[in-house]
Write a protein that holds these residues in place. Structure first.
Motif, short mmCIF file in Angstrom:
data_model
loop_
_atom_site.label_atom_id
_atom_site.label_comp_id
_atom_site.label_asym_id
_atom_site.label_seq_id
_atom_site.Cartn_x
_atom_site.Cartn_y
_atom_site.Cartn_z
N VAL A 63 0.84 -1.19 0.00
CA VAL A 63 0.00 0.00 0.00
C VAL A 63 0.88 1.24 0.00
O VAL A 63 1.83 1.35 0.77
N GLN A 64 0.56 2.17 -0.88
CA GLN A 64 1.29 3.43 -0.93
C GLN A 64 0.49 4.52 -0.24
O GLN A 64 -0.74 4.58 -0.35
N VAL A 65 1.24 5.38 0.48
CA VAL A 65 0.63 6.50 1.20
C VAL A 65 1.48 7.72 0.91
O VAL A 65 2.68 7.72 1.21
N ASN A 96 -11.30 -2.07 2.10
CA ASN A 96 -10.49 -2.72 3.13
C ASN A 96 -9.95 -1.74 4.16
O ASN A 96 -9.34 -2.15 5.14
N MET A 97 -10.16 -0.45 3.93
CA MET A 97 -9.63 0.54 4.86
C MET A 97 -10.52 0.64 6.09
O MET A 97 -11.72 0.86 5.99
N LYS A 98 -9.92 0.46 7.24
CA LYS A 98 -10.65 0.56 8.50
C LYS A 98 -10.55 1.96 9.10
O LYS A 98 -11.36 2.34 9.92
N TYR A 142 2.33 13.07 9.59
CA TYR A 142 2.31 11.77 8.92
C TYR A 142 0.88 11.29 8.73
O TYR A 142 0.05 11.39 9.64
N CYS A 143 0.65 10.72 7.57
CA CYS A 143 -0.65 10.10 7.30
C CYS A 143 -0.56 8.61 7.64
O CYS A 143 0.44 7.95 7.35
N ASN A 144 -1.60 8.11 8.25
CA ASN A 144 -1.68 6.70 8.63
C ASN A 144 -2.93 6.07 8.04
O ASN A 144 -4.02 6.64 8.13
N ILE A 145 -2.75 4.91 7.44
CA ILE A 145 -3.88 4.16 6.87
C ILE A 145 -3.92 2.79 7.55
O ILE A 145 -2.89 2.11 7.65
N LYS A 146 -5.09 2.40 8.02
CA LYS A 146 -5.28 1.09 8.62
C LYS A 146 -6.08 0.23 7.65
O LYS A 146 -7.19 0.58 7.26
N VAL A 147 -5.48 -0.90 7.28
CA VAL A 147 -6.07 -1.77 6.27
C VAL A 147 -6.35 -3.14 6.88
O VAL A 147 -5.49 -3.73 7.54
N MET A 148 -7.55 -3.63 6.63
CA MET A 148 -7.93 -4.95 7.13
C MET A 148 -7.50 -6.02 6.14
O MET A 148 -7.74 -5.91 4.94
N GLY A 149 -6.90 -7.08 6.67
CA GLY A 149 -6.44 -8.18 5.85
C GLY A 149 -7.58 -9.14 5.54
O GLY A 149 -8.70 -8.98 5.98
N PRO A 150 -7.23 -10.23 4.80
CA PRO A 150 -8.27 -11.17 4.35
C PRO A 150 -8.72 -12.10 5.47
O PRO A 150 -8.05 -12.20 6.51
N PRO A 151 -9.87 -12.77 5.25
CA PRO A 151 -10.31 -13.78 6.22
C PRO A 151 -9.37 -14.97 6.23
O PRO A 151 -8.64 -15.19 5.25
N SER A 166 -3.38 -3.87 9.41
CA SER A 166 -2.01 -3.43 9.14
C SER A 166 -1.96 -1.91 9.05
O SER A 166 -2.89 -1.29 8.52
N ASP A 167 -0.88 -1.34 9.56
CA ASP A 167 -0.67 0.10 9.50
C ASP A 167 0.29 0.46 8.37
O ASP A 167 1.34 -0.16 8.23
N TYR A 168 -0.09 1.47 7.62
CA TYR A 168 0.78 2.00 6.57
C TYR A 168 0.97 3.49 6.81
O TYR A 168 0.01 4.20 7.15
N TRP A 169 2.22 3.94 6.60
CA TRP A 169 2.57 5.33 6.88
C TRP A 169 3.13 6.01 5.64
O TRP A 169 3.83 5.39 4.83
N GLY A 170 2.87 7.30 5.54
CA GLY A 170 3.51 8.10 4.53
C GLY A 170 4.88 8.53 5.00
O GLY A 170 5.31 8.26 6.12
N GLN A 171 5.58 9.27 4.13
CA GLN A 171 6.94 9.70 4.43
C GLN A 171 6.97 10.95 5.31
O GLN A 171 8.01 11.30 5.85
N GLY A 172 5.83 11.60 5.46
CA GLY A 172 5.75 12.79 6.29
C GLY A 172 5.88 14.07 5.49
O GLY A 172 6.55 14.10 4.45
#
Length: 122
Positions: free
Chosen positions: A2-4, A30-32, A94-103, A109-115
């Motif tokens: 995932v890109q942020v 999938n984004m929580k 920083y931007c944070n994205i929380k993504v839910m994985g598969p069943p 999972s947390d994804y972060w930008g570069q700031g």
């Protein structure tokens, strides 16, 4: 992966405004949650604001009223509008994205930008 990607930081005078934008390649279904954090020199990273699917919008104490977070699902972006900026708002944001994985685990999972640097100074 995932890109942020954040954008919109810069130098602003006290009392001024800035708008930060965060674009992500995550699947919106999938984004929580999406949120903004900041880290000032010598300090820990702290939550600024977050917005979740079906949940409340959360702000750091004292920022609601000056800051506003919003999301655009069609563009897969989250926006942070910052008004009446103060020198103490100076930080890397920083931007944070929380993504839910598969069943069946559905792990988050947390994804972060570069700031992006925000500097409030006269």
């Amino acid at each position: 992966q995932v890109q942020v990607v954040e954008s919109g930081g810069g130098l602003v005078q006290p009392g001024g405004s800035l708008t930060l934008s965060c674009a992500t390649s995550a699947n919106v279904f999938n984004m929580k949650g999406m949120g903004w954090y900041r880290q000032a020199p010598g300090k820990q990273r702290e939550l600024v604001a977050s917005i979740t699917n079906g949940g409340p919008t959360i702000y750091q104490n004292g920022l609601k009223g000056r800051f506003a977070i919003s999301r655009d699902n069609a563009k897969n972006t989250v926006i942070l509008e910052m008004n009446s900026l103060k020198p103490e708002d100076t930080a890397v944001y920083y931007c944070n994205i929380k993504v839910m994985g598969p069943p069946p685990i559905f792990n988050i999972s947390d994804y972060w930008g570069q700031g992006t640097q925000v500097t409030v100074s006269s």
